[in-house]
Each structure stands twice: as C-alpha cells, then as structure tokens.
Scaffold this active site. Sequence first.
Site, PDB file in Angstrom:
ATOM      1  N   TYR A   1      -2.225  -0.675  10.779  1.00  0.00           N
ATOM      2  CA  TYR A   1      -2.444  -1.291   9.463  1.00  0.00           C
ATOM      3  C   TYR A   1      -1.243  -1.056   8.548  1.00  0.00           C
ATOM      4  O   TYR A   1      -0.700  -1.997   7.951  1.00  0.00           O
ATOM      5  CB  TYR A   1      -3.721  -0.731   8.815  1.00  0.00           C
ATOM      6  CG  TYR A   1      -3.782  -1.032   7.339  1.00  0.00           C
ATOM      7  CD1 TYR A   1      -4.098  -2.307   6.886  1.00  0.00           C
ATOM      8  CD2 TYR A   1      -3.452  -0.057   6.389  1.00  0.00           C
ATOM      9  CE1 TYR A   1      -4.105  -2.600   5.527  1.00  0.00           C
ATOM     10  CE2 TYR A   1      -3.463  -0.338   5.032  1.00  0.00           C
ATOM     11  CZ  TYR A   1      -3.794  -1.612   4.603  1.00  0.00           C
ATOM     12  OH  TYR A   1      -3.782  -1.900   3.255  1.00  0.00           O
TER      13      TYR A   1
ATOM     14  N   SER B   1       0.839  -1.193   0.000  1.00  0.00           N
ATOM     15  CA  SER B   1       0.000   0.000   0.000  1.00  0.00           C
ATOM     16  C   SER B   1       0.875   1.245   0.000  1.00  0.00           C
ATOM     17  O   SER B   1       1.980   1.245   0.564  1.00  0.00           O
ATOM     18  CB  SER B   1      -0.846  -0.045   1.271  1.00  0.00           C
ATOM     19  OG  SER B   1      -1.345   1.217   1.604  1.00  0.00           O
TER      20      SER B   1
ATOM     21  N   LYS C   1       1.877  -3.571   6.706  1.00  0.00           N
ATOM     22  CA  LYS C   1       2.353  -3.613   5.312  1.00  0.00           C
ATOM     23  C   LYS C   1       3.867  -3.413   5.258  1.00  0.00           C
ATOM     24  O   LYS C   1       4.566  -4.098   4.513  1.00  0.00           O
ATOM     25  CB  LYS C   1       1.621  -2.552   4.475  1.00  0.00           C
ATOM     26  CG  LYS C   1       0.146  -2.838   4.275  1.00  0.00           C
ATOM     27  CD  LYS C   1      -0.090  -4.144   3.526  1.00  0.00           C
ATOM     28  CE  LYS C   1      -1.554  -4.510   3.433  1.00  0.00           C
ATOM     29  NZ  LYS C   1      -1.805  -5.850   2.876  1.00  0.00           N
TER      30      LYS C   1
HETATM   31  P1  NAD Z   1     -11.104  -6.903   1.122  1.00  0.00           P
HETATM   32  O1  NAD Z   1     -11.362  -6.831   2.579  1.00  0.00           O
HETATM   33  O2  NAD Z   1     -12.229  -6.616   0.192  1.00  0.00           O
HETATM   34  O3  NAD Z   1     -10.486  -8.315   0.724  1.00  0.00           O
HETATM   35  C1  NAD Z   1      -9.651  -9.035   1.586  1.00  0.00           C
HETATM   36  C2  NAD Z   1     -10.218 -10.437   1.689  1.00  0.00           C
HETATM   37  O4  NAD Z   1      -9.358 -11.226   2.510  1.00  0.00           O
HETATM   38  C3  NAD Z   1     -11.601 -10.480   2.318  1.00  0.00           C
HETATM   39  O5  NAD Z   1     -12.488 -11.146   1.434  1.00  0.00           O
HETATM   40  C4  NAD Z   1     -11.416 -11.244   3.627  1.00  0.00           C
HETATM   41  O6  NAD Z   1     -12.535 -12.056   3.919  1.00  0.00           O
HETATM   42  C5  NAD Z   1     -10.152 -12.059   3.341  1.00  0.00           C
HETATM   43  N1  NAD Z   1      -9.343 -12.372   4.531  1.00  0.00           N
HETATM   44  C6  NAD Z   1      -8.849 -11.495   5.437  1.00  0.00           C
HETATM   45  N2  NAD Z   1      -8.138 -12.150   6.365  1.00  0.00           N
HETATM   46  C7  NAD Z   1      -8.154 -13.471   6.031  1.00  0.00           C
HETATM   47  C8  NAD Z   1      -7.611 -14.654   6.605  1.00  0.00           C
HETATM   48  N3  NAD Z   1      -6.906 -14.613   7.726  1.00  0.00           N
HETATM   49  N4  NAD Z   1      -7.831 -15.840   5.986  1.00  0.00           N
HETATM   50  C9  NAD Z   1      -8.558 -15.887   4.836  1.00  0.00           C
HETATM   51  N5  NAD Z   1      -9.110 -14.809   4.263  1.00  0.00           N
HETATM   52  C10 NAD Z   1      -8.914 -13.610   4.852  1.00  0.00           C
HETATM   53  O7  NAD Z   1      -9.863  -5.914   0.820  1.00  0.00           O
HETATM   54  P2  NAD Z   1      -9.340  -5.360  -0.571  1.00  0.00           P
HETATM   55  O8  NAD Z   1      -9.729  -3.938  -0.672  1.00  0.00           O
HETATM   56  O9  NAD Z   1      -9.683  -6.300  -1.667  1.00  0.00           O
HETATM   57  O10 NAD Z   1      -7.780  -5.384  -0.288  1.00  0.00           O
HETATM   58  C11 NAD Z   1      -6.968  -6.443  -0.735  1.00  0.00           C
HETATM   59  C12 NAD Z   1      -5.543  -6.210  -0.297  1.00  0.00           C
HETATM   60  O11 NAD Z   1      -5.099  -4.955  -0.823  1.00  0.00           O
HETATM   61  C13 NAD Z   1      -5.341  -6.106   1.206  1.00  0.00           C
HETATM   62  O12 NAD Z   1      -4.121  -6.715   1.539  1.00  0.00           O
HETATM   63  C14 NAD Z   1      -5.281  -4.615   1.458  1.00  0.00           C
HETATM   64  O13 NAD Z   1      -4.535  -4.321   2.615  1.00  0.00           O
HETATM   65  C15 NAD Z   1      -4.569  -4.146   0.207  1.00  0.00           C
HETATM   66  N6  NAD Z   1      -4.836  -2.752  -0.131  1.00  0.00           N
HETATM   67  C16 NAD Z   1      -6.121  -2.331  -0.270  1.00  0.00           C
HETATM   68  C17 NAD Z   1      -6.385  -1.002  -0.570  1.00  0.00           C
HETATM   69  C18 NAD Z   1      -7.802  -0.500  -0.686  1.00  0.00           C
HETATM   70  O14 NAD Z   1      -8.007   0.718  -0.568  1.00  0.00           O
HETATM   71  N7  NAD Z   1      -8.784  -1.338  -0.927  1.00  0.00           N
HETATM   72  C19 NAD Z   1      -5.316  -0.106  -0.763  1.00  0.00           C
HETATM   73  C20 NAD Z   1      -4.006  -0.580  -0.636  1.00  0.00           C
HETATM   74  C21 NAD Z   1      -3.778  -1.914  -0.306  1.00  0.00           C
HETATM   75  C1  WQD Z   2      -9.317   9.749   0.406  1.00  0.00           C
HETATM   76  C2  WQD Z   2      -9.496  11.231   0.593  1.00  0.00           C
HETATM   77  C3  WQD Z   2      -9.938  11.901   2.854  1.00  0.00           C
HETATM   78  C4  WQD Z   2     -13.870  10.041   3.181  1.00  0.00           C
HETATM   79  C5  WQD Z   2      -6.761   4.800   2.658  1.00  0.00           C
HETATM   80  C6  WQD Z   2      -5.689   4.105   3.468  1.00  0.00           C
HETATM   81  C7  WQD Z   2      -4.563   3.685   2.579  1.00  0.00           C
HETATM   82  C8  WQD Z   2      -5.084   2.847   1.427  1.00  0.00           C
HETATM   83  C9  WQD Z   2      -6.169   3.571   0.692  1.00  0.00           C
HETATM   84  C10 WQD Z   2      -5.067   0.571   2.141  1.00  0.00           C
HETATM   85  C11 WQD Z   2      -8.802  11.762   1.849  1.00  0.00           C
HETATM   86  C12 WQD Z   2     -11.114  12.228   1.956  1.00  0.00           C
HETATM   87  C13 WQD Z   2     -12.651  10.468   2.687  1.00  0.00           C
HETATM   88  C14 WQD Z   2     -14.878  11.014   3.491  1.00  0.00           C
HETATM   89  C15 WQD Z   2     -13.367  12.749   2.755  1.00  0.00           C
HETATM   90  N1  WQD Z   2      -5.674   1.634   1.894  1.00  0.00           N
HETATM   91  N2  WQD Z   2     -12.418  11.796   2.484  1.00  0.00           N
HETATM   92  N3  WQD Z   2     -14.574  12.331   3.255  1.00  0.00           N
HETATM   93  O1  WQD Z   2      -7.108   7.800   3.504  1.00  0.00           O
HETATM   94  O2  WQD Z   2      -6.216   8.243   1.178  1.00  0.00           O
HETATM   95  O3  WQD Z   2      -6.192   5.972   2.074  1.00  0.00           O
HETATM   96  O4  WQD Z   2      -7.196   3.953   1.609  1.00  0.00           O
HETATM   97  O5  WQD Z   2      -3.909   0.329   2.050  1.00  0.00           O
HETATM   98  O6  WQD Z   2      -3.705   2.956   3.365  1.00  0.00           O
HETATM   99  O7  WQD Z   2      -5.217   5.011   4.447  1.00  0.00           O
HETATM  100  O8  WQD Z   2      -8.345   6.970   1.455  1.00  0.00           O
HETATM  101  O9  WQD Z   2     -10.642   6.986   0.635  1.00  0.00           O
HETATM  102  O10 WQD Z   2     -10.244   7.200   3.122  1.00  0.00           O
HETATM  103  O11 WQD Z   2      -9.655   9.098   1.640  1.00  0.00           O
HETATM  104  O12 WQD Z   2     -13.159  13.941   2.585  1.00  0.00           O
HETATM  105  O13 WQD Z   2     -15.971  10.711   3.980  1.00  0.00           O
HETATM  106  O14 WQD Z   2     -10.890  11.499   0.768  1.00  0.00           O
HETATM  107  O15 WQD Z   2      -9.724  12.938   3.778  1.00  0.00           O
HETATM  108  O16 WQD Z   2      -8.302  13.034   1.544  1.00  0.00           O
HETATM  109  P1  WQD Z   2      -6.919   7.344   2.128  1.00  0.00           P
HETATM  110  P2  WQD Z   2      -9.802   7.484   1.748  1.00  0.00           P
END
Ligand code: NAD
Ligand code: WQD
Length: 339
Positions: free
Chosen positions: A151, A126, A155
């Site tokens: 969190y 991330s 990572k």
């Molecule tokens: P998500 O929660 O939709 O998907 C994750 C899945 O993993 C879920 O379906 C959950 O049931 C499963 N899971 C969690 N722990 C588990 C375990 N111990 N055993 C088996 N299954 C398990 O999340 P996502 O948005 O698809 O994110 C996927 C990956 O990407 C994650 O590692 C997340 O940290 C990373 N990521 C997500 C974002 C984002 O904004 N969505 C941004 C950056 C990184």
């Molecule tokens: C985006 C922008 C908020 C909600 C997070 C995690 C990051 C990664 C991606 C996993 C920001 C603004 C949001 C609202 C708002 N995930 N906002 N009103 O915080 O950039 O990143 O998701 O790895 O680790 O921290 O994403 O979508 O929460 O926010 O104004 O109700 O929208 O302040 O500027 P963020 P976000």
Amino acid sequence: MSKVLVTGGCGYIGSHTIVDLIDNGFEVISVDNLSNSSADVLDGIEAITGKRVKNYNIDLCWEEAVQQVFEENPDIGGIIHFAALKAVGESVLQPISYFRNNLNSLLNILDCMDRYGAPHLIFSSSCSVYGNATELPVTEKTPLQEAESPYARTKQMGEQIIRDFSRIHPKHASILLRYFNPAGAHESAIIGEAPYNPASNLVPVITETAIGKRPEMTVFGDDYDTRDGSCVRDYIHVMDLANAHTKALQYLQAGKNTDNLEVFNLGIGEGVTVLEAIQSFMKVTGQPLQYRIGERRPGDVVAIYANKDKAAERLGWDPQRDINDIMRTAWAWEQKRSR
Ligand code: NAD
Ligand code: WQD
C-alpha cells in the site's frame, strides 16, 4: 467557478471534503465505484449542505469510462484524487490488486488531465511514504525510506508518477498531500467513516469496542521507548483534513504555488500515544473501554508526527481540532450508525 471532480467521493475523507468544498462555494461531481462505500453518503452530504452531488459509479481503472466523465463535464478544473484501496494488511496479501487499482486509476486521471486540459490535481498521499522516518517531527524534506507495505509503495509510486508527469506538463499544477492519521467525523454525525472492510485503525476500533461490537481491544505494545510505552501518532480530524483540500485548490487557482508540484504534510504536529488516545476517549465520552495490552503489531513504527508549518504558512491551513474533538465526533457517529 470551475467544477471539481472528486474521485472516491463516497468514501470517508472524500465525503467530508465534498462538504467543505460545497461550504466554500465549489460545484462538485464524484466518481466512486462503491467498492468501499455506499451511495447513501450522498444523502448525508445533501442533508448537511442542501446540495445533491452526482456520483458516477464507475471503476477509474476503466479508461473509456473515465474519459466519458470528462467528455460530459468539459468544465472540470480541479481534480481531487482520493480513490484507492487503503488497507495496509490486505495490501501485503494482495499486492497486485493494490498496484493495479491505485496506479491504473491514477494513470487514467493524469491521461485525462492532459487530454481534456484540466489544470489542477490534488493527490491523497500518506505519511506511510516516510516509512521509518529518520527525524521527528517529519518535514516535507525528510527523506523517504523503504515502504513498509505494498500500500505505502503505491503512494510512493503515485507521487513519483505525478512528479514525472509534472516535469513535462508545466501548465498543470499538482499538490501531494501527505496525511498523518485521519480520524473523527462531521459534527452533525450524519457522515463518518463507514467502510465495508472491518476497521483496523485505532479510533474506529475504540468506538466499536465501546459500543459492544467487539468484546475488547488490544493495545499493540506498551514497551516502546515513548513516554508511556505505547506508539505515538499524529491524529488529524477529518474536517480539518477536508479543509486542507479546499485550501490547496484555492491556492492553485490563485496561482500562489511556487512550483507546479508541491508537497504538504497534513497533521496537527502533536504526537499522541495509544494510551493517551484511550484516556481521551474515556474522558470525553464518559464510556468505559475494555482494553488489554498485547504484543507489538509487526510493521508499526514507534513514533511519527508532522511538522505542519509549510501547510500553515503557504496554504493558510489552521487545524482547529484535537484528539478530544476526534473522540467526541467519532463516538457520536458510532452511536448514530449503530442504531
Ligand atoms: P475510503 O476507502 O473510505 O475511500 C476511498 C473511496 O474510493 C471508496 O469509496 C472506494 O469505493 C473508492 N474507490 C477505490 N478504488 C476505486 C476505483 N478503482 N474506482 C472508483 N472508486 C474507487 O478511503 P479514505 O480513508 O477516504 O481514503 C482516501 C484516500 O486517502 C486514499 O487514497 C487513501 O489511501 C488516502 N489516505 C487515507 C488515510 C486514512 O487513514 N484513512 C491515511 C492516509 C492516506
Ligand atoms: C495507530 C496506532 C497501532 C489498532 C495507518 C496506515 C497509514 C495511514 C494511517 C493510510 C498504532 C495502535 C491500532 C488497535 C492499537 N493510512 N493500535 N490497537 O498504523 O499509524 O497508520 O493508517 O495511508 O499508512 O499504516 O494507524 O490507526 O492502525 O494505528 O494499539 O486495535 O494505534 O499500533 O500505534 P497507523 P492505526
């Protein structure tokens, strides 16, 4: 072609990636304990691709159960490890659960890679590993800062664990993919983001407000030093993100990697402010949106966006969609799932 194990395959990014993998000829199995997803997504994947994906409903922290999956599937070649807990705010309140889940699951995957000889790993990292980034746009060489949440620390630690593993396992090759802000849904609106936990990310908050699930939404601050005072992020469409995983796997399989551990940023390389995202939503969908300007959200970085050159040059990754495509597909998905 060898089989791909997708962990977290019923989740948001995992399910979209499975679609892209199948479209590119890969055979896929999933492991997901459905802690933040539903097995219904497997029907959606089948409706889109015509292929039924088997999901093992097990917790990846359970070592013997993970081994059993590898015993049953000796032809696993690539692993894409999405499974993790991902709610930043929740991680502050429940740090132990986050370290336990996100690190133990990774350790079991690495152990099985070694034990069963699976050669390739793609890890979901991330942009939060950069913390308050020291330069913009962020390149893969931008130094990592103190993590802003447990969190984000899982990572950073996950990356470090894979780095140490890679040093002593030269035959295994891994890629760390640092996602910026994933959003949007599959064009069909058959799959999209459907978490059990309440949404806190900007795009689902916008669509949930517009459809009436929330009375209004808050823009967290309009007094930042940016072009309109609201925070800047790099929103990447989930299908472009999905395709980067396919490309990363193909890159490893073709032996094009120059090291057995490589890192790539995945963003489109353009910063969009919160107010611009809201304008995009209203323009693309024609929907009004009830929003007000509120306080800054603690922990928010002012601006972060990616330099995507490395992924473009080495992986041949070419994201096609912008914020308007994100809003259009997210809105279609919101309407479909709220019916
Ligand atoms: P998500 O929660 O939709 O998907 C994750 C899945 O993993 C879920 O379906 C959950 O049931 C499963 N899971 C969690 N722990 C588990 C375990 N111990 N055993 C088996 N299954 C398990 O999340 P996502 O948005 O698809 O994110 C996927 C990956 O990407 C994650 O590692 C997340 O940290 C990373 N990521 C997500 C974002 C984002 O904004 N969505 C941004 C950056 C990184
Ligand atoms: C985006 C922008 C908020 C909600 C997070 C995690 C990051 C990664 C991606 C996993 C920001 C603004 C949001 C609202 C708002 N995930 N906002 N009103 O915080 O950039 O990143 O998701 O790895 O680790 O921290 O994403 O979508 O929460 O926010 O104004 O109700 O929208 O302040 O500027 P963020 P976000």
